[in-house]
Design an enzyme around this catalytic site. Structure first.
Site, PDB file in Angstrom:
ATOM      1  N   HIS A 225       0.819  -1.218   0.000  1.00  0.00           N
ATOM      2  CA  HIS A 225       0.000   0.000   0.000  1.00  0.00           C
ATOM      3  C   HIS A 225       0.850   1.263   0.000  1.00  0.00           C
ATOM      4  CE1 HIS A 225      -4.001  -1.922   0.736  1.00  0.00           C
ATOM      5  NE2 HIS A 225      -3.188  -2.922   0.996  1.00  0.00           N
ATOM      6  N   ASP A 432       3.380   9.200  -1.099  1.00  0.00           N
ATOM      7  CA  ASP A 432       2.250   8.403  -0.619  1.00  0.00           C
ATOM      8  C   ASP A 432       1.975   7.268  -1.596  1.00  0.00           C
ATOM      9  OD1 ASP A 432       0.153   7.721   1.054  1.00  0.00           O
ATOM     10  OD2 ASP A 432      -0.534   9.788   1.249  1.00  0.00           O
TER      11      ASP A 432
HETATM   12  O1  F6P Z   1      -0.191   1.595   4.030  1.00  0.00           O
HETATM   13  C1  F6P Z   1      -0.278   2.462   5.080  1.00  0.00           C
HETATM   14  C2  F6P Z   1      -1.045   1.888   6.241  1.00  0.00           C
HETATM   15  O2  F6P Z   1      -0.642   0.608   6.614  1.00  0.00           O
HETATM   16  C3  F6P Z   1      -2.548   1.896   5.945  1.00  0.00           C
HETATM   17  O3  F6P Z   1      -3.164   0.730   6.302  1.00  0.00           O
HETATM   18  C4  F6P Z   1      -3.065   2.943   6.828  1.00  0.00           C
HETATM   19  O4  F6P Z   1      -3.200   4.110   6.084  1.00  0.00           O
HETATM   20  C5  F6P Z   1      -2.031   3.205   7.851  1.00  0.00           C
HETATM   21  O5  F6P Z   1      -0.828   2.728   7.323  1.00  0.00           O
HETATM   22  C6  F6P Z   1      -2.364   2.628   9.183  1.00  0.00           C
HETATM   23  O6  F6P Z   1      -1.288   2.726  10.030  1.00  0.00           O
HETATM   24  P1  F6P Z   1      -1.329   2.106  11.453  1.00  0.00           P
HETATM   25  O7  F6P Z   1      -1.947   0.746  11.324  1.00  0.00           O
HETATM   26  O8  F6P Z   1       0.100   2.043  11.905  1.00  0.00           O
HETATM   27  O9  F6P Z   1      -2.150   3.021  12.292  1.00  0.00           O
END
Ligand code: F6P
Length: 620
Positions: A225, A432
């Site tokens: 992602h 991003d």
């Molecule tokens: O890809 C980025 C990501 O893993 C997405 O799932 C989300 O935007 C974010 O990071 C969530 O981060 P965390 O789980 O560390 O709060």
């Protein structure tokens, strides 16, 4: 797609075959087939994602794409699992993207719970959710800090976003990261009989290798992602070689953009000497397909959010925020409070803008706290808040505040209303993966009077939206951002509508459901469709059905040749010529594989089943 079992890897042409015939390459029996996946050529990779209606001239009504997904019993694995509660704020793009796959398509989703465990293996805690199941694991307390706060979010996250100065972490973190991946793989063993595994994001780069080490031989795919950086940048990551090698145990690697895909291919070239052909890389294990799948949103669902009732508490929160602007134009920024999001530069941009054009426009910055136990995030929060306080002190008055800032989280329905009210969406991450806020902002606009999107050219979304649609900016350049905001604030209605329509057509032409259906369809192609015992001659590796005719031609020609009376010279020569021709048709494919088979040293299994480090890997 045909997967040839490893037990067949010594299979060669029959001993009485012509493999040793004069002029013929004796290595044929060791070679894996080179399957170029004819039906996934480069151009298809490049065209994955929203179609450009101005080019294709078509904006067709999409039928519910989730129904086009192959009927696969999927296992989805990610660190974070969606809350499955429409009233709770979403926790990022990944969660929003996968919820419908589980609820509608019956997948099992494995991820982390909010509690930590003792590391003892227990049966997978499956909880029915819609048509599917969710299993939230209590990840081992001993390794969790090194895995989540350490290697995932202090080492990998900044590196993947090309921000080396933000990198930190200790040497032990990588061990914790691998052990948590192992733990999750062992938990997933309970569902080993499902059809395919789809793993998500940088927390779980080596999980596919761990699944295979446990003997799970289902197709495994991975989707990243975040961005993927350049070879020089990935070299800053401790154990990067081992990590990338483990990624090559997946059957399908998915990226958000061409930029990420190309960076990954460049890393394979630089660090392993591996080349790709038509989006396929061949290693000693087989073939890995690499492809871009740009994630989207569900625009219909977003429209429904706009019409949905908010809870009284949320309605109150939204109303009081909007009251601050008293009908005046404002811009909106919605980001996790993360240094990759460029919030500090955005605040600087407002400083610039308000110096030139006092009281011209204000900003609503929604920034829910994120990874608050990681030091860099704590520092960043302080920096952002100090900067906001300065701008407000320098440019505000008793009646007017330039920047309204909150760490509160909002449901999608509340955000939809706020996006709709804001005349400018400011999405300016330093880098991003995709950034779905950009797409959600567009989807929430009033078609008759839409707002304008100011978008970082380093967000994945900027590969979907061009300069005629969004105002693309360098997120590191506050002046450029300020100019774009000013241009957006003064843009005539006609131009706003034109830009918006074009972006909206793209959003509708490739939704989140298209994204998941495309990915799952590709993963499905890794399924065994021809029994391995019919493919003895193929040696070890992978082939696809598209190339089976080539192989069959050769096998037939070979059988004919073998049946001929060796004393009949003329017939013998003719049959040999036929067989040779059929072989040569195969050879180019074989040699492509053969050349690369030995570039990546074959890992030797240690007692733990984990490949031992190749010499030199420890220096990473
Ligand atoms: O890809 C980025 C990501 O893993 C997405 O799932 C989300 O935007 C974010 O990071 C969530 O981060 P965390 O789980 O560390 O709060």
């Amino acid at each position: 797609m045909v997967r040839i079992q490893d037990t067949l890897d010594t299979a060669t042409l029959d001993s009485d075959s012509t493999s040793a015939a004069p002029g013929q390459d004796e290595t044929i029996g060791q070679a894996a087939f080179d399957q170029h996946l004819d039906d996934r050529p480069q151009e298809q990779q490049a065209s994955a994602g929203p179609s450009d209606p101005s080019v294709s001239g078509e904006v067709e009504d999409r039928f519910n794409a989730v129904n086009r997904q192959p009927d696969l019993k999927l296992v989805i694995i990610s660190n974070r699992v969606a809350p499955f509660d429409p009233n709770k704020p979403q926790t990022g793009g990944l969660a929003a993207a996968l919820e419908p796959v589980v609820e509608r398509s019956g997948a099992v989703w494995i991820g982390s719970s909010e509690t930590r465990g003792d590391g003892i293996e227990r049966p997978l805690p499956l909880v029915p959710t819609g048509a599917g199941h969710v299993a939230r694991l209590d990840l081992p307390a001993a390794d969790h800090p090194g895995y989540y706060r350490g290697y995932s979010n202090s080492t990998l996250w900044p590196a993947l976003h090309s921000l080396p100065n933000r990198m930190s972490g200790s040497e032990e973190d990588y061990g914790s990261y691998r052990r948590i991946n192992d733990f999750i793989a062992r938990a997933a063993f309970d569902v080993r009989d499902r059809d395919a595994f789809w793993v998500h994001d940088y927390h779980l780069l080596p999980l596919g290798a761990d699944l295979h080490d446990l003997g799970i031989e289902r197709p495994t795919g991975f989707f990243l992602h975040t961005p993927w950086p350049t070879p020089d940048m990935i070299e800053c990551v401790p154990n990067h070689r081992e990590l990338m090698k483990s990624m090559l145990k997946y059957d399908l690697l998915g990226f958000q953009t061409n930029r990420d895909l190309n960076n990954f291919l460049a890393c394979l070239r630089t660090h392993f000497g591996l080349e790709s052909e038509d989006g396929v890389v061949t290693t000693e294990r087989g073939q890995i397909r690499l492809q871009k799948f740009p994630i989207g949103i569900d625009p219909e669902q977003f429209a429904a959010y706009l019409a949905a009732d908010l809870s009284p508490a949320e309605q109150e929160k939204v109303s009081s925020l909007l009251q601050n602007f008293q009908g005046a134009k404002f811009a909106i920024g919605v980001d996790r409070l993360d240094y990759t999001k460029g919030i500090d530069k955005r605040v600087e941009a407002f400083n610039e803008l308000l110096t030139k054009e006092p009281q011209s426009i204000s900003l609503l910055q929604i920034a829910p706290s994120s990874r608050a136990d990681v030091e860099e995030y704590q520092k960043y929060k302080e920096d952002v808040e100090n900067a906001i306080n300065h701008v407000n002190a320098d440019h505000g008055t008793d009646e007017w505040r330039p920047i309204h800032y909150t760490n509160d989280s909002f449901s999608q329905a509340a955000l939809a209303r706020l996006y709709r009210a804001a005349k400018i969406g400011v999405v300016t991450p330093l880098r991003d993966g995709m950034n779905l806020v950009a797409k959600e902002y567009v989807a929430a606009q009033d078609p008759q009077d839409p707002g304008v999107l100011v978008l970082s050219k380093f967000a994945g979304a900027a590969e979907d939206f061009n300069d005629d649609e969004a105002l693309l900016v360098d997120p590191n350049d506050p002046k450029e951002i300020a100019d774009a905001i000013s241009e957006a604030a003064n843009m005539p209605l006609e131009e706003r509508v034109k830009r918006w329509r074009s972006m909206m057509d793209k959003i509708q032409s490739y939704t989140i459901h298209d994204w998941s259906a495309d990915y799952v369809r590709e993963l499905d192609r890794s399924r065994v469709t021809v029994p391995a015992d019919q493919c003895l001659h193929l040696g070890r590796g992978w082939t696809n059905e598209a190339h089976m005719p080539l192989y069959r031609n050769h096998a037939e020609a070979l059988a004919t040749y073998n049946e001929i009376d060796p004393t009949d010279v003329a017939l013998n020569e003719a049959a040999y010529a036929d067989e040779k021709k059929a072989y040569e048709a195969l050879e180019a494919r074989l040699m492509h594989t053969q050349r690369r088979l030995w570039d990546l040293p074959i890992p030797t299994a240690s007692l733990s089943g984990r490949p031992e480090q190749e010499p030199g890997a420890g220096e990473d």
